[in-house]
Design an enzyme around this catalytic site. Structure first.
Site, PDB file in Angstrom:
ATOM      1  CD  GLU A 197      37.606  32.585 -36.627  1.00 37.95           C
ATOM      2  OE1 GLU A 197      37.279  31.779 -37.511  1.00 37.95           O
ATOM      3  OE2 GLU A 197      38.773  32.988 -36.459  1.00 37.95           O
ATOM      4  CB  THR A 224      45.485  27.618 -33.172  1.00 37.03           C
ATOM      5  OG1 THR A 224      45.983  27.326 -34.457  1.00 37.03           O
ATOM      6  CG2 THR A 224      46.348  26.903 -32.127  1.00 37.03           C
ATOM      7  CG  ASN A 276      37.807  31.901 -40.881  1.00 34.85           C
ATOM      8  OD1 ASN A 276      38.935  31.732 -40.455  1.00 34.85           O
ATOM      9  ND2 ASN A 276      36.725  31.857 -40.116  1.00 34.85           N
ATOM     10  CB  SER A 280      45.110  40.234 -45.908  1.00 38.46           C
ATOM     11  OG  SER A 280      43.739  40.036 -45.656  1.00 38.46           O
TER      12      SER A 280
END
Lengths: 226, 209
Positions: free
Chosen positions: A89, A1, A221, A226
Site C-alpha cells: 500500500e 492479509t 489505512n 468504511s
C-alpha cells in the site's frame, strides 16, 4: 492479509508436499514485510494432483527429484511474494535486504526482518535519504541471540539492477566511510535497491524484501473499514 | 515522452507462454460481499481428481475462522483435498461460533458440488477469506455464489485471471503467475495466485505446528 495458492500437476506425497511448502514459505512469504503487521488470516496452500503423469515425489523415495521440486516451489513462491511487496500500500520503493556473515540462518533472518520493519528506515527510504545510522540502529536492537560485534559490521547500498558500478559502502568494520552523497542519492532514486549488511561473524545469510512508507499508506489505512 | 506505466501494467501477467497445470479449473465472480458489482469477490479452484494438499497458516493468536476450517480439512483428509474457495471483502475473523459455521458452510457447499459432479468420492475444500475484520460474512450471498460459480469454471487464462481478481482487496493488480519445468522426465506445471498489499508481515507455519 496475505493469501496465496499454488496448484501443480506434479505428483507429490502429502507429507513431502507439506515439508516442501514449509521450506519454501520460510524463504519467500515469511521473508517479506510491507508494514510489520501480521494478519489473522495469512494462508498459503498448495494442491498437487499428479495429472502430469510424473512419478510420485517423496523425500525418502526420490530425494533428488524432491529437492528439485522443493527448490522450484521456493523460487516460484519468492516470485509471488515479491509481487505483494511491489504492490504494498502506497509503496514507491522495492528493497532487497540481505544480511550475511551470520552464525545462523535464523539470526540473519531475524536481523533482516528487524531492518525491514523499522518505520524510520522505511521513511528514510521513501525520502531517498542515505540514513545508514537507522539501519545500524535496527541491527543493534534485533536481539539475534548472540552478541553483535560493532567493529565487524559492514553496511552497503547496492544498485539494482547491478549497473557495473561497485556497491556503495557506508560503514566498513564499524567505521563510517566518507559517503559520496551524490552516488547514494543516485542509488536511492531508483525504484529498486538493495541493502547489504555483513556481520562478519559467520557464513550464513538471509534475504528479506520490503518497501518504503509513504503518505499514501496513511491515506489508504486511515479509513479502511468504511 | 509517453506516460509512465502503472504497476498494473508493469507487473501484469503475460499469458502468451503460460502453461496452466492439467486437471484444474478456476473461476471468479461478484457475489455481493463487495459493494461495487464490478469487483470480483468470490473465487473457486478445483481439481478433477484428489490432490495432495498442504498449507502454512498465520501464527497470530486470533486465528480467523477460515484458517481453523482449512486446518480441519487438511487433518480430516490426511493431506488430501480437491478444492479451494476464497472470498474477499470480509475476513470472517473474530466472528465467533457463527464465523466457524459460515466457513464450514463454504467448504461444505463446494464439497457438495464435487460429490455430485464426479464419481470420485474424494472431496475436501479449503477456505480463505480476506477483508475487514470483525464482521460476519454475507453467507447466503456467498453460498449462492459458490453454486453459480460452477457454471463458469474453466482452465483458460481468462478463468484463472478472474480467480486472481477475486482474491484482491486493496491490491492494485491481480497476482497470477505460471511456470513449467521437467521433473522425472515429465513436464510439470504450476500456477500461483496471491494477494496482499497491507497488514503484511507474515509468519506462517504448518498446520500441526
Amino acid at each position: 492479509t496475505l493469501l496465496g495458492m499454488i496448484a501443480t500437476d506434479a505428483a507429490v506425497t502429502p507429507a513431502s508436499l507439506q515439508d516442501a511448502l514449509t521450506y519454501a514459505v520460510d524463504r519467500s512469504f515469511n521473508s517479506i514485510s510491507v508494514d510489520g503487521d501480521m494478519s489473522t488470516n495469512d494462508t498459503i496452500v498448495v494442491l498437487a494432483n499428479g495429472a502430469s503423469g510424473s512419478v510420485e515425489i517423496s523425500e525418502k523415495a526420490t530425494p533428488d527429484e524432491y529437492i528439485k521440486f522443493r527448490d522450484q516451489l521456493t523460487d516460484f513462491a519468492a516470485e509471488l511474494a515479491q509481487l505483494v511487496v511491489r504492490d504494498g500500500e502506497g509503496a514507491e520503493k522495492f528493497v532487497k535486504i540481505t544480511v550475511k556473515g551470520s552464525p545462523t540462518y535464523e539470526a540473519a533472518h531475524k536481523i533482516a526482518s528487524t531492518i525491514s520493519t523499522s518505520a524510520l528506515v522505511k521513511c528514510a527510504l521513501h525520502g531517498e535519504d542515505a540514513n545508514w545510522g537507522r539501519i545500524l540502529c535496527a541491527v543493534g536492537y534485533s536481539n539475534p541471540g548472540f552478541d553483535i560485534d560493532p567493529t565487524k559490521v559492514t553496511v552497503s547500498f547496492v544498485p539494482v539492477p547491478v549497473d557495473g558500478s561497485a556497491e556503495l559502502k557506508l560503514l566498513v568494520n564499524g567505521e563510517p566511510e566518507h559517503v559520496d552523497e551524490a552516488r547514494a542519492s543516485e542509488i536511492l532514486k531508483s525504484e529498486d535497491l538493495a541493502i547489504q549488511v555483513d556481520l562478519g561473524l559467520g557464513d550464513e545469510s538471509a534475504t528479506y524484501w520490503t518497501c518504503d512508507f509513504s503518505h499514501e499508506y496513511i491515506s489508504i489505512n486511515a479509513d479502511y473499514r468504511s | 515522452s509517453s506516460a509512465p506505466q502503472s504497476k498494473a501494467q508493469r507487473f501484469a501477467f503475460d499469458p502468451t507462454a503460460a502453461k496452466f497445470p492439467l486437471g484444474f479449473v478456476a473461476t471468479g465472480l461478484h457475489c455481493g460481499v463487495k459493494k461495487d458489482p464490478s469487483r470480483l469477490d468470490l473465487g473457486v479452484i478445483i481439481s478433477d481428481r484428489p490432490c495432495s494438499a498442504a498449507g502454512t497458516f498465520t501464527r497470530n493468536a486470533f486465528v480467523a475462522a477460515p484458517v481453523v476450517v482449512s486446518k480441519e480439512v487438511l487433518a480430516k483428509g490426511r493431506g488430501i483435498a480437491r478444492g479451494l474457495v476464497v472470498n474477499s471483502g470480509c475476513a470472517n475473523a473474530v466472528t465467533g461460533s457463527q464465523g466457524l459455521k459460515d466457513a464450514r458452510a463454504m467448504s461444505d457447499q463446494l464439497d457438495s458440488f464435487l460429490c455430485e459432479s464426479n464419481s470420485s468420492s474424494a472431496t475436501g475444500t479449503l477456505v480463505m477469506s480476506t477483508g475487514v475484520i470483525g464482521q460476519l460474512l454475507p453467507i447466503k450471498k456467498i453460498l449462492s455464489g459458490i453454486t453459480s460459480s460452477t457454471a463458469t469454471l474453466g482452465s483458460t487464462h481468462s478463468a484463472w485471471l478472474d480467480a486472481a481478481k477475486a482474491f484482491m482487496t486493496t491490491d492494485t493488480f491481480p497476482k497470477l503467475r505460471t511456470r513449467s519445468f521437467e521433473l522425472g522426465g515429465k513436464e510439470v506445471r504450476m500456477v500461483g495466485i496471491d494477494k496482499g498489499a497491507g497488514m503484511i508481515h507474515p509468519n506462517m507455519g504448518p498446520p500441526h505446528a
